[in-house]
Design a protein around this motif. Structure first.
Motif, short mmCIF file in Angstrom:
data_model
loop_
_atom_site.label_atom_id
_atom_site.label_comp_id
_atom_site.label_asym_id
_atom_site.label_seq_id
_atom_site.Cartn_x
_atom_site.Cartn_y
_atom_site.Cartn_z
N ILE A 58 65.68 -5.37 30.60
CA ILE A 58 65.69 -4.79 29.26
C ILE A 58 66.30 -3.40 29.28
N PHE A 59 65.87 -2.59 30.23
CA PHE A 59 66.39 -1.22 30.35
C PHE A 59 67.89 -1.22 30.60
N SER A 60 68.34 -2.03 31.54
CA SER A 60 69.75 -2.06 31.91
C SER A 60 70.62 -2.57 30.77
N ARG A 61 70.17 -3.63 30.11
CA ARG A 61 70.94 -4.22 29.01
C ARG A 61 71.09 -3.23 27.86
N SER A 62 70.01 -2.55 27.51
CA SER A 62 70.07 -1.62 26.38
C SER A 62 70.78 -0.32 26.75
N ARG A 63 70.74 0.07 28.02
CA ARG A 63 71.49 1.25 28.44
C ARG A 63 72.99 1.03 28.25
N ILE A 64 73.46 -0.15 28.66
CA ILE A 64 74.87 -0.49 28.51
C ILE A 64 75.23 -0.59 27.02
N ALA A 65 74.35 -1.23 26.26
CA ALA A 65 74.60 -1.41 24.83
C ALA A 65 74.61 -0.08 24.09
N LEU A 66 73.71 0.81 24.46
CA LEU A 66 73.65 2.13 23.80
C LEU A 66 74.96 2.87 23.95
N SER A 67 75.48 2.90 25.16
CA SER A 67 76.74 3.60 25.42
C SER A 67 77.88 3.00 24.61
N ALA A 68 77.96 1.67 24.60
CA ALA A 68 79.04 0.99 23.89
C ALA A 68 78.92 1.18 22.38
N CYS A 69 77.71 1.11 21.87
CA CYS A 69 77.51 1.25 20.42
C CYS A 69 77.84 2.65 19.93
N LEU A 70 77.51 3.66 20.73
CA LEU A 70 77.85 5.04 20.36
C LEU A 70 79.37 5.24 20.32
N LYS A 71 80.05 4.65 21.29
CA LYS A 71 81.51 4.76 21.32
C LYS A 71 82.15 4.04 20.13
N ASN A 72 81.53 2.95 19.71
CA ASN A 72 82.08 2.16 18.60
C ASN A 72 81.61 2.62 17.23
N GLY A 73 80.76 3.65 17.20
CA GLY A 73 80.26 4.15 15.93
C GLY A 73 79.18 3.28 15.31
#
Length: 296
Positions: free
Chosen positions: A253-268
């Motif tokens: 859960i931690f790893s999946r959301s860490r990756i998603a957080l970074s990508a979502c911030l970059k994509n706005g």
């Protein structure tokens, strides 16, 4: 011979559903088979193909066809199908996949009949894809041996088309306490793990079914909104099983959301990023593990 129930779930699979059904028709052994087909209000000609194909079912196969007037969603459709099961054993085939070995059911039936201390067995599956790199490759490498619940959880080993299980597992505590939410993703993983409460789980090296990998598949591609549902699934599994499985679930859960957080911030995608941040904060104890791995 004991009755075998087979579940086929379908949605928008007019091109594939006939082959899925006929893979059940060609099974040797003359077992009494209860074929449960649940179409989730497909907007294409899936229903028409099913109606035509079930007209010539073999004598040993009783077809129970349910065409939902409204779309339930993949998980509620699965739950509905499970409630229709009356056989001693249960097997599965998604509407876009298929069985190609006519001895599949007999081989797995023979194994569970000869080994009453086992609750489930599964086997190798081949990938079918328009991508030549993926096409005709193994879904996973299954050996002739027992598999633990932790192995099944940590690795995407068990494909739906390969499963053959005792239906008594549907009544155990794990199923009743984990298969409860209608929006779960990859709900089948919970069911496979639940079999461990009723007996051992065996892998078989034979390759007997095919998994179609294409763009409309449930697990295709990157989808950070879908990942939130995956987190929910892992949370339920971790809470129920505890110990090593809980540790693994928290890390995933931690790893999946860490990756998603970074990508979502970059994509706005800030609202989606916030939802993943909440999961990261819930699993913040894994931050130390992450930093140690990063340094190494």
């Amino acid at each position: 011979m004991k009755k075998i129930s087979v579940i086929i779930l379908s949605y928008k699979q007019e091109q594939f559903i006939e082959k899925a059904i006929r893979g059940v028709y060609t099974q040797k052994g003359n077992h009494p088979i209860e074929l449960i087909i649940c179409d989730d209000c497909s907007p294409d000609k899936t229903d028409e193909v099913i109606q035509k194909t079930i007209l010539n079912a073999p004598q040993n196969i009783t077809v129970k066809y349910f065409s939902h007037p409204q779309n339930l969603g993949s998980t509620p459709n699965f739950y509905f199908a499970l409630k229709q099961v009356t056989g001693k054993y249960l097997s599965f085939c998604e509407g876009d996949d298929y069985w190609f070995d006519e001895n599949k059911l007999q081989i797995q039936y023979n194994f569970l009949e000869a080994h009453p201390d086992y609750s489930m067995c599964f086997h190798n599956v081949i990938n079918i894809s328009p991508d030549p790199i993926i096409n005709n490759t193994p879904f996973s490498k299954i050996e002739n041996r027992d598999y633990s619940t932790l192995e099944i959880y940590n690795n995407w080993l068990v494909h739906t088309t390969s499963v053959f299980m005792k239906t008594e597992a549907l009544q155990n505590d794990a199923v009743k306490k984990t298969l409860v939410k209608t929006d779960l993703l990859y709900f089948d993983t919970i069911l496979y793990m639940a079999n461990s409460l009723n007996g051992k789980i065996r892998g078989l090296a034979e390759t007997m079914t095919a998994y179609r990998r294409h763009e409309v598949g449930l697990s295709h591609g990157i989808n950070y909104k879908r990942d939130l549902r995956h987190n929910q699934l892992d949370q339920i599994i971790g809470d129920y099983y505890g110990n090593k499985i809980r540790e693994s679930a928290n890390w995933q859960i931690f790893s999946r959301s860490r990756i998603a957080l970074s990508a979502c911030l970059k994509n706005g995608q800030f609202i989606l990023a916030l939802k993943h941040l909440k999961w990261i904060l819930k699993k913040k104890g894994n931050l130390k593990i992450y930093l140690i791995k990063k340094i190494k």
